[in-house]
Design an enzyme around this catalytic site. Structure first.
Site, PDB file in Angstrom:
ATOM      1  N   LEU A 234      -4.099   0.210   1.378  1.00  0.00           N
ATOM      2  CA  LEU A 234      -4.981   1.457   1.818  1.00  0.00           C
ATOM      3  C   LEU A 234      -4.151   2.480   0.468  1.00  0.00           C
ATOM      4  CD1 LEU A 234      -3.962   1.678   5.299  1.00  0.00           C
ATOM      5  CD2 LEU A 234      -5.803   1.230   4.802  1.00  0.00           C
ATOM      6  N   GLY A 255       3.070  -2.025  -0.416  1.00  0.00           N
ATOM      7  CA  GLY A 255       3.169  -0.564  -0.347  1.00  0.00           C
ATOM      8  C   GLY A 255       1.519  -0.125  -0.354  1.00  0.00           C
ATOM      9  N   ARG A 256       1.444   1.042  -1.051  1.00  0.00           N
ATOM     10  CA  ARG A 256       0.388   1.445  -0.837  1.00  0.00           C
ATOM     11  C   ARG A 256       0.295   1.407   0.504  1.00  0.00           C
ATOM     12  NH1 ARG A 256      -3.002   1.319  -6.147  1.00  0.00           N
ATOM     13  NH2 ARG A 256      -1.211   2.213  -7.519  1.00  0.00           N
ATOM     14  N   SER A 257       0.748   1.692   1.415  1.00  0.00           N
ATOM     15  CA  SER A 257      -0.182   1.774   3.116  1.00  0.00           C
ATOM     16  C   SER A 257       0.580   3.011   3.845  1.00  0.00           C
ATOM     17  CB  SER A 257       1.547   0.023   3.601  1.00  0.00           C
ATOM     18  OG  SER A 257       1.358  -0.460   2.989  1.00  0.00           O
TER      19      SER A 257
END
Length: 480
Positions: A234, A255-257
């Protein structure tokens, strides 16, 4: 014979009822008031061509996804095209190589050739006033994502599974991308097996968005972090966008969550993060996030340590502080077998940019069971979004009061992915040997780095940009 005829008639009526149903429930949070296709007669497209036409036209529509729409191979393949082995790929065929872009993303990484599906590298354009609704558990869009740009507004995406978008390759494609939109409700969606971002917003504001009751399934055989977990989950980059992120299931990611930049504002509550081998929240200096009533289970790093002024992650000690700022008690987060989640940056309260409306929050102790029972496709009948659907809930007042006080087919295993267990996190691998390499900046090239020449491959994706290196938002690839 009469019995058979009666059963067949009942089945036909049930099918007709399902087809005529359209959107279930009403949007809440920042996307409250979104109506999508409104009272348009629900209809199911016959094939992928008609689906793409209906999505992109100017007619208000309720589009029923009543089967699998497979775009794989529909635009041909790019065979023996320019790709590279990024420093993150330390595990060969179990990792992700990258498709070279016309702006030279691969840089000095070792060059290789690869073959990928062209359809996946650009999502289908979606116009305003659309409801895209899956029927039962049948609604699948394979091999291509959805792309909302250029002022698209009043769109509902509900009860569909987007999957199999070049999962082997970084820059293989995004599932849902927004840029310059407003009033978008994403509900009961499942996303799995994508090459790049599961959900992403571009630099232009995506306006008021709610993402609810959705599943972000990171299980993959091509892991950028080399541990069977998907990294690109996300990404919120839009200026002054406001996103309600509620009752979602985010699992097997690394990652990127989410990762939040620009002045993106996220209110994240009652979500269930499970089995994240890297980091969940990564918030840049201008990003803001109120994080409350969530569960983090086996999450290595729930929140990175930098830029915490705009992040308020509620603990049991913060309830009184939150009450003084919001006029209500916030709900503490719960962490099990996870890293620390500690930040009481009060800058988040001044970032509440518009009315999020009345919300209903449940205690974190009830989140895991509720979310696993309700999030994802085929679960529209499992509950609505009213207070009666959530036991022991705590209503939250509208943010207008806050504003007054303070001045966001199975090609890769679909169908035989094992059921998610409650086992521990996957093995952690430090991605890449180079000490200057950082997962948090992959895809974001510093202006101090040399800019390589665009790829000469006819299949190179993306468009070059003028001025300092700034990655394209929606060329022929999606967003970083």
């Amino acid at each position: 014979m009469t019995l058979i005829r009666t059963v067949l008639m009942a089945a036909a009526l049930l099918g007709a009822s399902a087809h005529a149903q359209g959107v279930v429930g009403k949007p809440f949070g920042f996307a409250a008031g979104t109506t999508g296709g409104g009272n348009a007669a629900p209809a199911a497209p016959s094939d992928i061509k008609e689906l793409a036409q209906w999505l992109s036209d100017d007619t208000p529509r309720v589009i029923l996804i009543d089967k699998e729409f497979d775009f794989t191979g529909s635009e041909g393949t790019c065979a023996d095209c320019a790709c590279c082995v990024p420093s993150s790929n330390t595990c060969g065929s179990s990792g992700q190589n990258a498709i070279e872009t016309s702006f030279g993303w691969c840089g000095s990484s070792p060059n290789v050739t690869c073959t990928y599906d062209k359809a996946g590298t650009k999502g289908m354009d979606v116009g305003s006033d659309k409801s895209i609704v899956g029927v039962g558990s049948a609604g699948v869009i394979r091999g291509k994502g959805l792309r909302l740009t250029g002022g698209a507004s009043n769109v509902i995406i509900q009860n569909i599974h987007i999957t199999d978008i070049n999962p082997e390759y970084i820059w293989g494609g995004d599932a849902i991308s927004l840029d310059g939109t407003d009033k978008i409700w994403i509900d009961h969606v499942k996303i799995s097996l994508v090459g790049r971002q599961m959900f992403v917003t571009g630099y232009e504001s995506s306006g008021s968005v709610t993402i609810s009751n959705s599943e972000f399934d990171g299980r993959t055989s091509w892991s950028a972090s080399c541990d069977g977990h998907h990294y690109w989950t996300l990404l919120g980059l839009g200026k002054n966008e406001q996103i309600t992120f509620a009752r979602n299931y985010i699992h097997h990611t690394s990652g990127r969550s989410p990762k939040l930049g620009e002045s993106s504002y996220w209110h994240s509550y009652n979500n269930y993060w499970s089995d994240n081998s890297g980091h969940a929240f990564d918030v840049e200096s201008a990003g803001k996030s109120l994080i409350e009533g969530n569960v983090f289970s086996n999450v290595k790093t729930p929140l990175t340590k930098e830029n915490l002024d705009g992040v308020f992650a509620v603990s049991a000690d913060d309830e009184s502080t939150c009450s003084g700022s919001l006029g209500r008690s916030c709900i503490p987060n719960v962490l099990t077998s996870s890293g620390e989640l500690s930040s009481a940056g009060d800058g988040v309260f001044s970032g509440w940019l518009s009315d999020e409306g009345d919300l209903t929050l449940m205690p974190a102790s009830q989140v895991a069971s509720y979310v696993k029972a309700h999030a994802g496709v085929g679960k529209l009948g499992a509950g609505d979004y009213s207070s009666s659907a959530i036991p022991s809930s705590t209503p939250a007042p509208s943010s207008s009061a806050l504003a007054k006080r303070h001045g966001g087919h199975d090609r890769h295993g679909l169908g035989h992915i094992p059921h998610l267990t409650e086992g521990g996190p996957g093995a952690w691998h430090t991605p890449g040997p180079a000490p200057s390499w950082s997962w948090r900046t992959i895809g974001v090239r510093s202006t101090a780095l040399p800019t390589p020449s665009p790829s000469s491959s006819s299949c190179a994706i993306g468009k070059p940009t003028a001025g300092p290196p700034r990655f394209p938002i929606f060329g022929d690839l999606g967003i970083f």
